[in-house]
Design a protein around this motif. Structure first.
Motif, PDB file in Angstrom:
ATOM      1  N   VAL A 135       0.843  -1.211   0.000  1.00 16.01           N
ATOM      2  CA  VAL A 135       0.000   0.000   0.000  1.00 16.01           C
ATOM      3  C   VAL A 135       0.870   1.250   0.000  1.00 16.01           C
ATOM      4  O   VAL A 135       2.025   1.224   0.436  1.00 16.01           O
ATOM      5  CB  VAL A 135      -0.953   0.057   1.220  1.00 16.01           C
ATOM      6  N   VAL A 139      -1.648   5.255   3.356  1.00 16.11           N
ATOM      7  CA  VAL A 139      -2.542   4.163   3.786  1.00 16.11           C
ATOM      8  C   VAL A 139      -1.848   3.275   4.837  1.00 16.11           C
ATOM      9  O   VAL A 139      -2.504   2.770   5.749  1.00 16.11           O
ATOM     10  CB  VAL A 139      -2.998   3.341   2.558  1.00 16.11           C
ATOM     11  N   TRP A 197       0.056  -3.708  -8.840  1.00 12.36           N
ATOM     12  CA  TRP A 197      -0.179  -2.428  -8.138  1.00 12.36           C
ATOM     13  C   TRP A 197       0.187  -1.241  -9.034  1.00 12.36           C
ATOM     14  O   TRP A 197      -0.561  -0.263  -9.132  1.00 12.36           O
ATOM     15  CB  TRP A 197       0.634  -2.371  -6.833  1.00 12.36           C
ATOM     16  N   ASN A 210      -6.507  -0.448  -2.127  1.00 12.62           N
ATOM     17  CA  ASN A 210      -5.923  -1.651  -1.512  1.00 12.62           C
ATOM     18  C   ASN A 210      -6.734  -2.885  -1.858  1.00 12.62           C
ATOM     19  O   ASN A 210      -7.834  -2.797  -2.416  1.00 12.62           O
ATOM     20  CB  ASN A 210      -5.847  -1.476   0.011  1.00 12.62           C
TER      21      ASN A 210
END
Ligand SMILES: NC(=O)c1ccc[n+]([C@@H]2O[C@H](COP(=O)([O-])OP(=O)(O)OC[C@H]3O[C@@H](n4cnc5c(N)ncnc54)[C@H](OP(=O)(O)O)[C@@H]3O)[C@@H](O)[C@H]2O)c1
Length: 218
Positions: A135, A139, A197, A210
């Motif tokens: 993340v 976050v 990601w 996420n």
């Protein structure tokens, strides 16, 4: 607690601020003693904050974080010196991202090994726990900004060190779901997730997302 963070980038300063807010003493470590970004952070963070070299921060911390560029984490930890890291838990948030051919990056280490395993092999008497690398740093320290329940992972060989990191994630940072993937080899999965990601980041134009696992109830 005295905490050493190896790094002076946005992850190091974000985690550092959170730990100071929680009442800890934090030293950031860099290649040089007077790194400008670390100095600006110390000025803003107050009397519980300090800076030094990688070795200074590693010596200072009872608990350590690796927040260095993944391509250079082995070098940074070598500079931190094994005797300053021995017996300590090292929370590794780094990712082995190589941007030398532009965006999206490729992984410099993957598939049959991982950066976390390389760090653990280089530091056999340090308890490396991979966590939070999936993340963005806002976050990491404030999961509630994305909603009440989404998932974060830990990987590591030492069960006591992992239990400490799970406690930190839940009680200090507010993560409600921490999934223990197993030993340090399981970091191959969370590091390789960066291939997805970075593409999600390119698509969403934001890092504020996420994983939330959805599964059939047994
Ligand atoms: N940005 C995020 O939100 C995010 C999220 C998840 C994971 N991560 C991972 O977290 C780590 C830190 O990310 P970041 O964006 O804060 O910073 P970064 O720019 O990736 O790394 C900065 C740190 O790496 C050190 N470094 C750079 N070149 C080095 C070298 N040749 N030898 C030794 N150390 C070197 C720097 O040392 P100096 O202090 O001396 O300059 C600095 O402390 C990375 O591995 C990244 O992939 C980042």
């Amino acid at each position: 607690m005295k905490i050493g963070i190896l790094g002076s980038g946005q992850v190091a300063t974000t985690i550092g601020h959170k730990l100071i807010q929680l009442g800890h003493q934090v030293m950031l470590g860099s290649r040089t003693q007077n790194n400008e970004k670390a100095a600006a952070w110390v000025k803003a963070a107050g009397s519980a904050a300090s800076q030094g070299t990688f070795a200074d921060a590693a010596r200072f911390g009872e608990l350590l974080w690796n927040c260095t560029s993944g391509l250079h984490s082995l070098d940074a930890l070598r500079e931190a010196r094994e005797d300053n890291l021995r017996g300590k838990t090292l929370i590794d948030v780094s990712n082995p991202l190589d941007f030398s051919q532009g965006f999206p990056p490729f992984l410099s280490v993957c598939n049959t090994t991982s950066l976390a395993e390389q760090l653990q092999a280089a530091l056999p008497e340090t308890h490396v726990v991979k966590a939070l690398n999936t993340v963005t740093c806002s976050v990491m320290v404030d999961p509630a900004r994305l909603g009440p329940k989404h998932d974060i992972f830990v990987s590591g060989n030492n069960e006591d060190a992992k239990a400490l990191v799970v406690m930190i994630l839940k009680e200090w940072f507010g993560w409600s779901s921490v999934i223990d993937l197993g030993d340090i080899k399981s970091a191959r999965g969370t590091e390789a997730y960066l291939l997805l990601w970075t593409r999600l980041y390119g698509h969403l134009k934001s890092g504020e997302f996420n994983i939330q696992l959805v599964r059939r109830e047994l």
